[in-house]
Scaffold this active site. Structure first.
Site, mmCIF file in Angstrom:
data_model
loop_
_atom_site.group_PDB
_atom_site.id
_atom_site.type_symbol
_atom_site.label_atom_id
_atom_site.label_comp_id
_atom_site.label_asym_id
_atom_site.label_seq_id
_atom_site.Cartn_x
_atom_site.Cartn_y
_atom_site.Cartn_z
ATOM 1 C CE LYS A 52 -3.800 -2.507 2.176
ATOM 2 N NZ LYS A 52 -4.639 -2.794 3.347
ATOM 3 C CD GLN A 96 -3.539 -4.490 6.407
ATOM 4 O OE1 GLN A 96 -3.707 -3.432 5.808
ATOM 5 N NE2 GLN A 96 -3.901 -5.652 5.881
ATOM 6 C CG ASP A 119 -9.604 -0.381 4.821
ATOM 7 O OD1 ASP A 119 -9.266 -0.828 3.715
ATOM 8 O OD2 ASP A 119 -8.904 -0.457 5.849
#
Ligand code: GUN
Length: 293
Positions: A52, A96, A119
C-alpha cells in the site's frame, strides 16, 4: 478463455490516479495523503501494508505508516485514530486487520471518521452503500467491480453466485452485484458454510465470485462452460520450491477450471493488485471530498 490481468490494470489505473494526484497538488498545494496503522508484526499484514505504501509512492500520494507494538493498549490506539481524524493534512486512514485480540476491532472501525474511512468498513459507509448513496466501497469488492468495467463483462440479468459472507468481501459484493447499476443488475445467490449442495448452485452461475479462503476449493466439476470466475482467495501454503517456504494459492483450482471459463482471474496477479488501486481511488475521493461534503 481470457485471463483477467489485475496487475496490468493496476499499472494502467495507477498512471490515471497519479495524473489526478498531480492535478490535486497543483490546485491545493499538497498531495492526497493516506495514513496506515499497523499493530504487531503479522507477516501477511506487513506485506500488504508495504504494498500500500509503495503504491502511494507510485501514484504521487503522500503516505504515513504508524507502527505499534502488539501490546499497545486499546485506548492509545483509539486516541491515535482520533488525532488523525482531526488532522486536515490526512485524507484517508486505515488500520490494517487483524489487530490483537485485546483490542476491539469494532471500536477501532467505528472510531475512524467515516469521511476518512477509505477501507469502507465503517457502518456508515456500509449502510450508505446498501441504499445506493455515495460511499467508500471496500477495496476488494470495488476492485472486482473495476475489473468487470475494464473488461466490459456483461453482468445485467446474469446469475452471480458469491461464495463467502465476510463483511469485507462476500456481503458487500452480493449487494453491489444486485444493485441497479453497471456492473450490477445481476440475480445474486450468496453461498456460505451452511449452504447445502453448493455444487448444484455453482453449476447455475454465469459469474462466480469465490471468497471463502479455502485453497483450491472450486474444482472444474463445479463450473459450467463459459462462466466468469473471480478468485478472491489468497492462502499461504507451505512449499519447498520457493525461497520463502510458502506460496500463494487461490480459492479456485486454476489449472483445471480455467479452460471452462470465459474470463478468469489468476492468483497472484488478479484481484489482489486491484484492491490496492481501489484504496488509492478512495483516498483520492476523500482528498477531493467527493463522497461527503
Ligand atoms: N486485512 C485484510 N484485508 C484488509 C483490508 O482491505 N483493509 C484492512 N485495513 N485490513 C485488511
Amino acid at each position: 478463455m481470457q485471463l483477467i490481468d489485475g496487475k496490468l490494470k493496476k499499472e494502467e489505473i495507477i498512471k490515471e490516479i497519479s495524473a489526478e494526484a498531480i492535478e490535486f497538488k497543483n490546485k491545493f498545494g499538497r498531495s492526497p495523503h493516506l495514513a496506515a496503522i499497523l499493530v504487531g508484526n503479522d507477516g501477511a499484514s506487513e506485506t500488504y501494508v508495504a504494498h500500500k505504501v509503495k503504491a502511494c509512492e507510485q501514484a504521487n500520494f503522500d503516505s504515513t505508516l504508524i507502527r505499534y507494538d502488539e501490546n499497545i493498549s486499546e485506548e492509545e490506539l483509539l486516541n491515535k485514530i482520533k488525532e488523525i481524524n482531526n488532522n486536515s493534512n490526512i485524507d484517508g486512514l486505515i488500520v490494517q486487520l487483524p489487530i490483537p485480540k485485546h483490542i476491539s476491532e469494532q471500536k477501532v472501525i467505528e472510531t475512524i471518521d467515516p469521511k476518512k474511512d477509505v477501507d469502507g468498513f465503517h457502518p456508515t459507509n456500509v449502510g450508505r452503500m446498501l441504499i445506493g448513496l455515495p460511499s467508500y466501497i471496500s477495496a476488494t469488492p470495488a476492485g472486482i467491480m473495476e475489473l468487470f468495467k475494464r473488461y466490459k463483462i456483461e453482468t445485467s440479468g446474469k446469475h452471480c453466485v458469491v461464495i463467502g459472507r465476510s463483511n469485507i468481501v462476500g456481503k458487500p459484493m452480493s449487494v453491489l452485484m444486485g444493485q441497479k447499476t453497471y456492473p450490477g443488475d445481476s440475480t445474486v445467490t450468496l453461498c456460505h458454510s451452511r449452504t447445502k449442495d453448493i455444487k448444484s448452485i455453482t453449476l447455475q452461475a454465469d459469474i462466480l465470485i469465490v471468497a471463502l479462503g479455502q485453497a483450491e476449493f472450486l474444482t472444474a466439476d463445479m463450473v459450467k462452460e463459459g462462466t466468469v470466475v473471480i478468485d478472491v482467495g489468497i492462502t499461504r501454503v507451505k512449499s519447498d520450491k520457493t525461497k520463502s517456504g510458502w506460496k500463494l494459492k487461490g480459492d479456485v483450482k486454476f489449472d483445471e477450471v480455467a479452460s471452462k471459463c470465459s474470463f478468469i482471474t489468476p492468483v497472484p496477479g488478479g484481484v489482489g493488485p486491484m484492491t490496492i488501486v481501489s484504496l488509492l481511488k478512495n483516498t483520492l475521493l476523500a482528498a477531493k471530498k467527493e463522497i461527503y461534503f
